[in-house]
Design an enzyme around this catalytic site. Sequence first.
Site, PDB file in Angstrom:
ATOM      1  CG  LEU A   1      -1.815   1.231   1.385  1.00  0.00           C
ATOM      2  CD1 LEU A   1      -2.790   1.371   0.229  1.00  0.00           C
ATOM      3  CD2 LEU A   1      -2.590   1.188   2.718  1.00  0.00           C
TER       4      LEU A   1
ATOM      5  CD  GLN B   1      13.250   6.001  48.411  1.00  0.00           C
ATOM      6  OE1 GLN B   1      13.423   7.160  48.014  1.00  0.00           O
ATOM      7  NE2 GLN B   1      12.878   5.716  49.642  1.00  0.00           N
TER       8      GLN B   1
ATOM      9  CG  ASN C   1      -9.364  -1.460  12.201  1.00  0.00           C
ATOM     10  OD1 ASN C   1      -8.756  -0.648  12.895  1.00  0.00           O
ATOM     11  ND2 ASN C   1     -10.530  -1.979  12.551  1.00  0.00           N
TER      12      ASN C   1
ATOM     13  CD  GLU D   1       0.301  -2.516   9.793  1.00  0.00           C
ATOM     14  OE1 GLU D   1      -0.904  -2.253   9.675  1.00  0.00           O
ATOM     15  OE2 GLU D   1       0.859  -3.457   9.213  1.00  0.00           O
TER      16      GLU D   1
ATOM     17  CG  ASP E   1      17.807   4.572  32.917  1.00  0.00           C
ATOM     18  OD1 ASP E   1      19.000   4.579  33.279  1.00  0.00           O
ATOM     19  OD2 ASP E   1      16.932   5.294  33.431  1.00  0.00           O
TER      20      ASP E   1
END
Lengths: 258, 388
Positions: free
Chosen positions: B135, B283, B244, B367, B340
């Site tokens: 397409l 933390q 879709n 897409e 990370d």
Amino acid sequence: MKIAVCVKQVPDSETRINLAAPAAKLDQTGFTRVLNPYDAYAVEEAVRIKEARGGEITAITVGPETVRETLKKDCLAVGCDKAIIINDPLLAGADDAAIADVLCAALKKDNYDLILFGIKAIDDDSGQVGILVAEKLGLPHVSTITKLELGEGTLTAHREIEGGKEIVDCPLPAVLTCQKGLNEPRLPSLPNIMKAGMKPMQIVTCADLGVTPPAALVEIRQYSPPPARGTCRLVTGDDAAAAARELARVLNEEAKVI
Amino acid sequence: MSGYRGVDFYHFDRCLSDEERSIRDTVRRFVDQSFLPGIRGHFRDGTFPLDLIPQLGEMGLLGPSVKGPGCMGLSGVIYGLICQELERGDSGLRSFASVQGSLVMWPISVYGTDEQKNTWLPELAAGRKIGCFGLTEADHGSDPGGMETRAERDGDGWLLNGSKLWITNANLADVAVVWARTPEGVSGFLVERGMPGFSTNVIHGKYSLRASDTGELVFDNVRLPDSARLPGARGLKAPLSCLNQARYGIAWGVVGAAQDCYDTALRYAQERKQFDKPIGSFQLVQQKLVTMVTEITKAQGLCLQLGRLKDDGINDVPLVSLSKRNNVAMALDCARMARDILGAAGITDEFCPGRHMANLESVYTYEGTHDIHTLIVGAEITGLSAYR
């Protein structure tokens, strides 16, 4: 050919066991349960025999009703034809001898030409049930097989022994316990997973089988975490000969192993 | 075995049937046993593991929800779970299956003749034939209505001219579903490898989707019989309806990639020690892990509801857009956070997050780009289109 495959559901080998201190019971919440990997070799071998010669395969297990999913996915979806779950509160805490008794009762309900087990379950590592069943049924058995050839009313099995292999001929019916290397278990296809739900699955009690499980001969008293691994000591010396002398001295005088 | 278990913080497993869980677990095992051992090599070499295609077919992983000859017509939820597990392996693996199933088999099953269905669907489902979908063009991505590829009537057939770019499976494909402008509007054609004038080229030098074939389709006066046309497909709505379907699989798939990144980062954080403590005890690291598991859990909820709606016949474009948009961005964020947490180790192909991150850059764009999906949802809620 009628084949029975006796299987067990076990915790996944990646399961993390939370056991900070010795305890009488394991906390099994959150355990992922799978088919005992050695039993997968037994199932695969049964399916290959059926594909080559025709026949019917019955998967039999002792366990709670939650083993349904494992039986469907790993037995019925890969080619077993039906499944029997022996589920009974009487079997809580059952030892290998009791499990073998109830399996025998289930196996006697039909005439199997071949009864397959994995060599052992990876949870308790006991490896006794298959052979106990053979003895109780008065059938020949070959354990730890890595190759199987069927003849007319006979079989030839290769089994692992220390430093070599042993080739055993034996008449059918017989009991075999399957070792890694026997085959490469297949993955079920999606259509077969969908169809597995339509195959018969029977849930039976000890009373249904007409058996009273014997009192356990073995009692598990305590689970304890393995001891922390000791530290590693590096033996050094001015040269190889000196290091070897020091190693010999340490092994002899300190470790007292030579 | 990798010991990968996925994320199930909210017990979504309880919302799945035995069959759904069994299929999910089986595909997971296939990825562990057959796909992952080779992915580093394929990603480095820029190759797709062609040897796995027959197994994908045998297991039933190609177009599992497509209805037609040789197809299983399973549920949307099952298709989604399969995409999730394949993309846990690599976006290239899921892309292969998405294209084959949603962009080639699905349009043939919906818009094709019985002859086209009988010829192609059993072969494609079994992985004996491979398809691609044309397409997008070099100058027409988000606006496919501007396509320049044309098919003109030529006697009792068609003459096809033009080219398509960024085509997954372009160089592997035996058949291409090609969309072209015709005097009757946009139409779809089945163009077979070997037809005179049809050639394909490889796109080299990709940072992303390296274990996937991406290329160009070139049509130079390709003569097609009328039987090559998909008679049921009229107008741009037809190719968009295929997208879709594929976007639905992407919405699920990327959650697999995100879970792989999270799983890797979590284990690393529990084992890697700095300042004499596992970094997972800090933390700031916990905040990242919690963000990841929260976003993955939310995305799982979206997928499951999207899948159940699809299986109830509700598969509206804006619903799919919302999930594709959210989940791809979420997965990309997870990949970056996992990279990370892994520190320097995260930049090597010893660990998966860098590879997923690079792949997801493509998934973010293909897409329907992230921005286009924003505008689809925007148009839906305001009733005002931003681009038409």
